[in-house]
Design a protein around this motif. Structure first.
Motif, PDB file in Angstrom:
ATOM      1  N   ALA A  48     -31.044  -7.479  15.938  1.00  0.00           N
ATOM      2  CA  ALA A  48     -32.348  -6.944  16.337  1.00  0.00           C
ATOM      3  C   ALA A  48     -32.541  -6.983  17.847  1.00  0.00           C
ATOM      4  O   ALA A  48     -33.411  -6.280  18.380  1.00  0.00           O
ATOM      5  N   ARG A  49     -31.722  -7.778  18.552  1.00  0.00           N
ATOM      6  CA  ARG A  49     -31.859  -7.918  19.998  1.00  0.00           C
ATOM      7  C   ARG A  49     -30.893  -7.042  20.782  1.00  0.00           C
ATOM      8  O   ARG A  49     -30.970  -7.004  22.019  1.00  0.00           O
ATOM      9  N   VAL A  50     -29.965  -6.401  20.097  1.00  0.00           N
ATOM     10  CA  VAL A  50     -28.948  -5.597  20.786  1.00  0.00           C
ATOM     11  C   VAL A  50     -28.909  -4.190  20.192  1.00  0.00           C
ATOM     12  O   VAL A  50     -29.516  -3.927  19.159  1.00  0.00           O
ATOM     13  N   GLY A  51     -28.177  -3.314  20.849  1.00  0.00           N
ATOM     14  CA  GLY A  51     -28.036  -1.964  20.330  1.00  0.00           C
ATOM     15  C   GLY A  51     -26.962  -1.876  19.269  1.00  0.00           C
ATOM     16  O   GLY A  51     -27.242  -1.723  18.082  1.00  0.00           O
ATOM     17  N   THR A  52     -25.708  -2.023  19.681  1.00  0.00           N
ATOM     18  CA  THR A  52     -24.558  -1.945  18.780  1.00  0.00           C
ATOM     19  C   THR A  52     -23.720  -3.198  18.944  1.00  0.00           C
ATOM     20  O   THR A  52     -23.434  -3.621  20.070  1.00  0.00           O
ATOM     21  N   TRP A  53     -23.324  -3.795  17.823  1.00  0.00           N
ATOM     22  CA  TRP A  53     -22.497  -5.005  17.838  1.00  0.00           C
ATOM     23  C   TRP A  53     -21.118  -4.631  17.305  1.00  0.00           C
ATOM     24  O   TRP A  53     -20.970  -4.201  16.163  1.00  0.00           O
ATOM     25  N   VAL A  54     -20.101  -4.788  18.148  1.00  0.00           N
ATOM     26  CA  VAL A  54     -18.714  -4.564  17.748  1.00  0.00           C
ATOM     27  C   VAL A  54     -18.073  -5.930  17.527  1.00  0.00           C
ATOM     28  O   VAL A  54     -17.931  -6.723  18.463  1.00  0.00           O
ATOM     29  N   CYS A  55     -17.706  -6.200  16.276  1.00  0.00           N
ATOM     30  CA  CYS A  55     -17.126  -7.493  15.912  1.00  0.00           C
ATOM     31  C   CYS A  55     -15.678  -7.270  15.471  1.00  0.00           C
ATOM     32  O   CYS A  55     -15.422  -6.669  14.425  1.00  0.00           O
ATOM     33  N   THR A  56     -14.742  -7.739  16.275  1.00  0.00           N
ATOM     34  CA  THR A  56     -13.330  -7.500  15.987  1.00  0.00           C
ATOM     35  C   THR A  56     -12.834  -8.471  14.922  1.00  0.00           C
ATOM     36  O   THR A  56     -13.309  -9.604  14.801  1.00  0.00           O
ATOM     37  N   GLN A  57     -11.836  -8.012  14.159  1.00  0.00           N
ATOM     38  CA  GLN A  57     -11.321  -8.763  13.003  1.00  0.00           C
ATOM     39  C   GLN A  57      -9.809  -8.960  13.090  1.00  0.00           C
ATOM     40  O   GLN A  57      -9.136  -9.065  12.076  1.00  0.00           O
ATOM     41  N   GLY A  58      -9.258  -8.968  14.295  1.00  0.00           N
ATOM     42  CA  GLY A  58      -7.820  -9.151  14.436  1.00  0.00           C
ATOM     43  C   GLY A  58      -7.046  -8.010  13.802  1.00  0.00           C
ATOM     44  O   GLY A  58      -7.339  -6.839  14.034  1.00  0.00           O
ATOM     45  N   ALA A  59      -6.083  -8.358  12.970  1.00  0.00           N
ATOM     46  CA  ALA A  59      -5.229  -7.351  12.340  1.00  0.00           C
ATOM     47  C   ALA A  59      -5.979  -6.474  11.340  1.00  0.00           C
ATOM     48  O   ALA A  59      -5.453  -5.454  10.894  1.00  0.00           O
ATOM     49  N   GLU A  60      -7.210  -6.859  11.008  1.00  0.00           N
ATOM     50  CA  GLU A  60      -8.005  -6.063  10.068  1.00  0.00           C
ATOM     51  C   GLU A  60      -8.802  -4.954  10.754  1.00  0.00           C
ATOM     52  O   GLU A  60      -9.393  -4.106  10.088  1.00  0.00           O
ATOM     53  N   GLY A  61      -8.853  -4.973  12.095  1.00  0.00           N
ATOM     54  CA  GLY A  61      -9.593  -3.934  12.811  1.00  0.00           C
ATOM     55  C   GLY A  61     -10.890  -4.467  13.376  1.00  0.00           C
ATOM     56  O   GLY A  61     -10.923  -5.545  13.983  1.00  0.00           O
ATOM     57  N   ALA A  62     -12.000  -3.742  13.176  1.00  0.00           N
ATOM     58  CA  ALA A  62     -13.286  -4.146  13.744  1.00  0.00           C
ATOM     59  C   ALA A  62     -14.424  -3.595  12.901  1.00  0.00           C
ATOM     60  O   ALA A  62     -14.283  -2.556  12.244  1.00  0.00           O
ATOM     61  N   ASP A  63     -15.553  -4.292  12.948  1.00  0.00           N
ATOM     62  CA  ASP A  63     -16.778  -3.828  12.307  1.00  0.00           C
ATOM     63  C   ASP A  63     -17.756  -3.352  13.369  1.00  0.00           C
ATOM     64  O   ASP A  63     -17.878  -3.975  14.436  1.00  0.00           O
TER      65      ASP A  63
END
Length: 327
Positions: free
Chosen positions: A215-230
């Motif tokens: 709610a405090r940010v625009g877009t959150w990119v959360c990396t998952q290592g070999a699984e890629g990113a959300d």
């Protein structure tokens, strides 16, 4: 969009241990570890989060502004950065301290044990984004990457004060931040970058749950290592972007920096966040297949082929104008 990247500039000393760290850790002795690992290989490379990201951006055809503090030993590194498309006019040179050092050993499972010496990085807190904004021209977006914590807080405050959008990438420095500092670094960020472990640490540090952080940010990119990113955005389902596969992984150091460079290059040129993460994942795989964080080369046709194979023809077609004419 003019991109500025604040953060560390360092020399990486990268060693390779042919065994597994876990084979040498004793469960009943973890409170008194004293180990020495005999490395088979050592590479001394240029690094630092901000430098890695700006090199990636430079190779993708942008001319990012590097904002950081270095030592009087910076001359050769400076030439390298300029030759790779980086604007180094905002770099502060210390009169007394050496450029920061990152010392990292990687085992055969790609686990890492590392030490970071800050050196001249401590003087980054003396750099004023407001002055740079006036002296070097308007900034379109500032990425605030791991750096001297006081510098990170200053750059965040000044970005808000001069009305420049910023991206928050607290990463490794989360361990040194208290709750109010961590909240201040993310409040109002257009983009937030973490990996999955850092996401959990951010929750612990801020006292906010993931929905409250989002709610405090625009877009959150959360990396998952070999699984890629959300990709997380308010009022939208989580969008997962798989990693670009590789059969030739060599060194994971700098992979996250490459993802950020690809992402920022794409969104700076108007592509949606999904395309940014896809380009970032493709560039991350290029780095994964080389030793060191800046030693990779971008082959536009190969990079497009990777994107096409991993994400399809539409994604490759959208990204193609950004990279097909790169030298």
């Amino acid at each position: 969009m003019r991109l500025a990247v604040t953060g560390s500039v360092a020399t990486d000393h990268l060693a390779v241990f042919p065994g597994r760290f876990t084979d040498h850790l004793l469960a009943d002795q973890l409170d008194r570890i004293s180990l020495s690992f005999l490395a088979d290989a050592l590479e001394v490379r240029r690094g630092g989060v901000a430098a890695n990201i700006t090199v990636g951006l430079g190779r993708l055809g942008l001319r990012p502004l590097l904002v950081g503090a270095v030592g009087h030993d910076f001359a050769d590194y400076d030439s390298w950065l300029v030759n790779n498309g980086v604007d180094t006019r905002a770099v502060h040179v210390s009169e007394t301290l050496h450029t920061a050092r990152f010392m990292c050993t990687t085992d055969q499972d790609h686990n890492q044990i590392a030490t970071f010496y800050a050196g001249a990085m401590a003087e980054a807190r003396t750099i004023s984004l407001s002055d740079l904004h006036d002296r070097l021209g308007p900034l379109g977006l500032v990425l605030i990457a791991p750096d001297d914590p006081e510098a990170m807080l200053r750059h965040t405050r000044e970005s808000r004060a001069i009305g420049v959008p910023f991206a928050a990438d607290p990463s490794q420095q989360l361990a040194r931040l208290d709750g109010p500092q961590a909240r201040e670094l993310i409040d109002g960020a257009r983009y937030l970058f973490t990996n999955e472990y850092e996401a959990s640490l951010l929750v612990e540090r801020t006292g906010l749950d993931r929905a409250e952080i989002l709610a405090r940010v625009g877009t959150w990119v959360c990396t998952q290592g070999a699984e890629g990113a959300d990709i997380l955005e308010r009022a939208r389902p989580v969008l997962h972007v798989p990693a670009v596969p590789t059969g030739a992984a060599v060194d994971p150091t700098g992979v996250g920096d490459a993802l950020r460079a690809g992402f920022l290059a794409a969104v700076a040129r108007g592509l949606p966040t999904e395309r940014g993460v896809q380009l970032g994942c493709a560039l991350a795989t290029e780095v994964l297949e080389s030793v060191g964080t800046q030693e990779y080369k971008i082959d536009p046709s190969r990079l497009l082929s990777r994107i096409h194979a991993a994400y399809g023809s539409v994604a490759a077609g959208d990204v193609a104008p950004l990279i097909e004419d790169l030298p």
